[in-house]
Design an enzyme around this catalytic site. Structure first.
Site, PDB file in Angstrom:
ATOM      1  N   TYR A   1      -6.821   6.779   7.006  1.00  0.00           N
ATOM      2  CA  TYR A   1      -8.099   6.065   6.848  1.00  0.00           C
ATOM      3  C   TYR A   1      -8.806   5.819   8.187  1.00  0.00           C
ATOM      4  CZ  TYR A   1      -7.477   5.308   1.897  1.00  0.00           C
ATOM      5  OH  TYR A   1      -7.355   5.504   0.547  1.00  0.00           O
TER       6      TYR A   1
ATOM      7  N   CYS B   1       0.878  -1.175   0.000  1.00  0.00           N
ATOM      8  CA  CYS B   1       0.000   0.000   0.000  1.00  0.00           C
ATOM      9  C   CYS B   1       0.908   1.216   0.000  1.00  0.00           C
ATOM     10  CB  CYS B   1      -0.868  -0.011   1.259  1.00  0.00           C
ATOM     11  SG  CYS B   1      -1.942   1.435   1.390  1.00  0.00           S
TER      12      CYS B   1
ATOM     13  N   HIS C   1      -4.862   0.122   5.823  1.00  0.00           N
ATOM     14  CA  HIS C   1      -5.763   1.266   5.975  1.00  0.00           C
ATOM     15  C   HIS C   1      -6.321   1.338   7.396  1.00  0.00           C
ATOM     16  CE1 HIS C   1      -6.541   2.150   1.414  1.00  0.00           C
ATOM     17  NE2 HIS C   1      -5.270   2.261   1.763  1.00  0.00           N
TER      18      HIS C   1
HETATM   19  C1  G6P Z   1      -4.749   5.668  -1.616  1.00  0.00           C
HETATM   20  C2  G6P Z   1      -4.872   4.310  -1.045  1.00  0.00           C
HETATM   21  C3  G6P Z   1      -5.050   3.284  -2.117  1.00  0.00           C
HETATM   22  C4  G6P Z   1      -6.194   3.685  -3.008  1.00  0.00           C
HETATM   23  C5  G6P Z   1      -5.998   5.069  -3.549  1.00  0.00           C
HETATM   24  C6  G6P Z   1      -7.235   5.516  -4.279  1.00  0.00           C
HETATM   25  O1  G6P Z   1      -3.573   5.742  -2.252  1.00  0.00           O
HETATM   26  O2  G6P Z   1      -3.806   3.963  -0.222  1.00  0.00           O
HETATM   27  O3  G6P Z   1      -5.316   2.054  -1.524  1.00  0.00           O
HETATM   28  O4  G6P Z   1      -6.296   2.778  -4.071  1.00  0.00           O
HETATM   29  O5  G6P Z   1      -5.770   5.977  -2.520  1.00  0.00           O
HETATM   30  O6  G6P Z   1      -6.951   6.608  -5.068  1.00  0.00           O
HETATM   31  P1  G6P Z   1      -8.018   7.115  -6.132  1.00  0.00           P
HETATM   32  O7  G6P Z   1      -7.333   8.204  -6.852  1.00  0.00           O
HETATM   33  O8  G6P Z   1      -8.362   5.942  -6.996  1.00  0.00           O
HETATM   34  O9  G6P Z   1      -9.214   7.570  -5.332  1.00  0.00           O
END
Ligand code: G6P
Length: 426
Positions: free
Chosen positions: A253, A171, A201
């Protein structure tokens, strides 16, 4: 690893994030990458072709002789791979729109990784992830799966336990936390040592070593003084009091669990104002990104990509890959089986934790007992994750209802059943 270098398969090759990963692989010249193979499903073919052309231009620009190819054939993509980067989204962004809107229609948070949204995504993703793990076992039994597919901790656990143990869940959030603190301190990247523990998260930073001292307390104080939750609302006096008493730095989160009314209200406001959910916003960002990617003059990762939440994800992937390939002992935050690191949790469940990564994989560092104010949530969410994996594997609606009811962001049988009624057919 072949004599000539390592082979990386990217599952979800047509993802708008792929240029980020390619950029990371190209930049690390000490990793001997021989081949990058993008793999997608037929619906992703056009996007994958665009990414393929861009990736080739990027490699040419920096003068790296790496074979970059794309295919829709899984057997071909996986054959001989050393690393399989799993970054696919089952059902695409359309499914994400549903994951975010169905819970909202029932008065619950619709985030794509936590709460009911994350649950619906997990139900769809776990069977696909396990199928991929079994294909890896058959086609490239020396390969590591680096899993970014969300919900990353839960999906990685399902793969490790039911399909392919050489899987590490990743992550970008821990890296973002580290970078943010380093920036505030004007400290060079890599000069901080963060000790993190929890679930994906849902983790905390419990120590920050800088120039031989633990500066956690000062960082928590600065965070509170900053007056704002990262990516979230302003801190109220009660929030500040809570965070000071907690005395650790929370993953952003955690705002969903600790400020649920405000986070729900924020999601409802967005929809009410016509901005749609985050998935709808991402659909627009993606359209613009792909318009940029199509430009034959573009030969690098465009700055617009930073509008997505996954900043630094390639660095995490490349750091792990490098530590494994070059057998460099490197401390990183990863999602792996607990194996006794957190004594109060079973050994065979995934946790997100500081670990040493080397040529044999990721080894979690032993942890002091979790702070009480945090451990209850970890236990509840871990039980929820276990039930969700079972529900995904068995397609048992009763298990799904139990899991969703147990999730604190749903928390009632009525809401869980209403969400399931809407979502189950899909
Ligand atoms: C963060 C989280 C990821 C998630 C991303 C979503 O980076 O750690 O797990 O996938 O946000 O980003 P987005 O631009 O798709 O909302």
């Amino acid at each position: 690893m072949s004599e000539t270098g390592i082979r990386v398969a990217v599952v979800g090759g047509g993802s708008s994030y792929t240029p980020e990963l390619v950029d990371g692989l190209l930049a690390h010249r000490d990793i001997p990458v021989e081949r990058i193979t993008l793999l997608d499903i037929p619906e992703g073919r056009d996007k994958q072709e665009v990414i393929l052309d861009l990736a080739r231009r990027m490699a040419r620009r920096v003068g790296r002789a790496i074979t970059i190819e794309a295919t829709l054939d899984r057997e071909r993509a996986l054959a001989g791979a050393d690393f399989v980067c799993a970054q696919y989204r089952v059902g695409g962004l359309k499914a994400r729109v549903r994951d975010e809107t169905i819970p909202l229609a029932h008065g619950r948070i619709g985030q794509e990784t936590v709460g009911a949204g994350g649950f619906l995504k997990a139900l769809r993703t776990v069977p696909v992830a396990i199928d991929l793990g079994r294909a890896v076992e058959r086609l490239c039994p020396d390969a590591w799966i680096l899993n970014f597919t969300n919900p990353s901790g839960l999906v990685s656990e399902a793969v490790i336990r039911h399909a392919w143990p050489r899987t590490i869940g990743l992550c970008n959030a821990p890296m973002v936390i580290e970078r943010t603190i380093a920036e505030r301190l004007h400290a060079p990247p890599g000069s901080l040592r963060l000790s993190m523990v929890g679930l994906n998260h849902l983790s905390i930073v419990r120590a920050i070593e800088f120039q031989g001292q633990d500066i956690l307390e000062a960082v928590v104080e600065a965070f509170v003084a900053g007056g704002r939750w990262p990516d979230g609302p302003s801190l109220t006096p009660a929030d500040s009091e809570f965070l000071r008493a907690l005395g650790v730095l929370p993953n952003s989160y955690l705002r969903y669990y600790w400020l649920p009314e405000r986070m729900l209200a924020e999601e409802q406001r967005r929809v009410h104002e016509g901005r749609g959910t985050r998935a709808e916003e991402v659909l627009h960002i993606e359209a613009e990104l792909f318009a940029r990617y199509r430009d034959p003059a573009l030969a690098e990762k465009p700055p617009e990509l930073s509008l997505r939440g996954g900043a630094f994800y390639s660095e995490v992937a490349v750091d792990v890959l490098e530590a494994i390939v070059l057998d460099r002992q490197r401390e990183m935050v990863v999602n792996v089986l607990n194996q006794g690191a957190v004594a109060e949790l079973p050994g065979d469940v995934s946790i997100e934790v500081s670990a040493i990564v080397d040529g044999r994989g990721a080894h979690p560092l032993p942890q002091a007992p979790l702070p009480l104010a945090f451990s209850g949530l970890v236990h509840q969410m871990k039980a929820y994750e276990e039930l969700t994996i079972e529900a995904a594997l068995t397609r048992d609606r009763g298990r799904a209802l139990q899991a969703l009811t147990l999730n604190p962001l749903v928390g009632s049988i009525e809401a869980a059943a209403a969400i399931l009624n809407d979502a189950w057919p899909a």
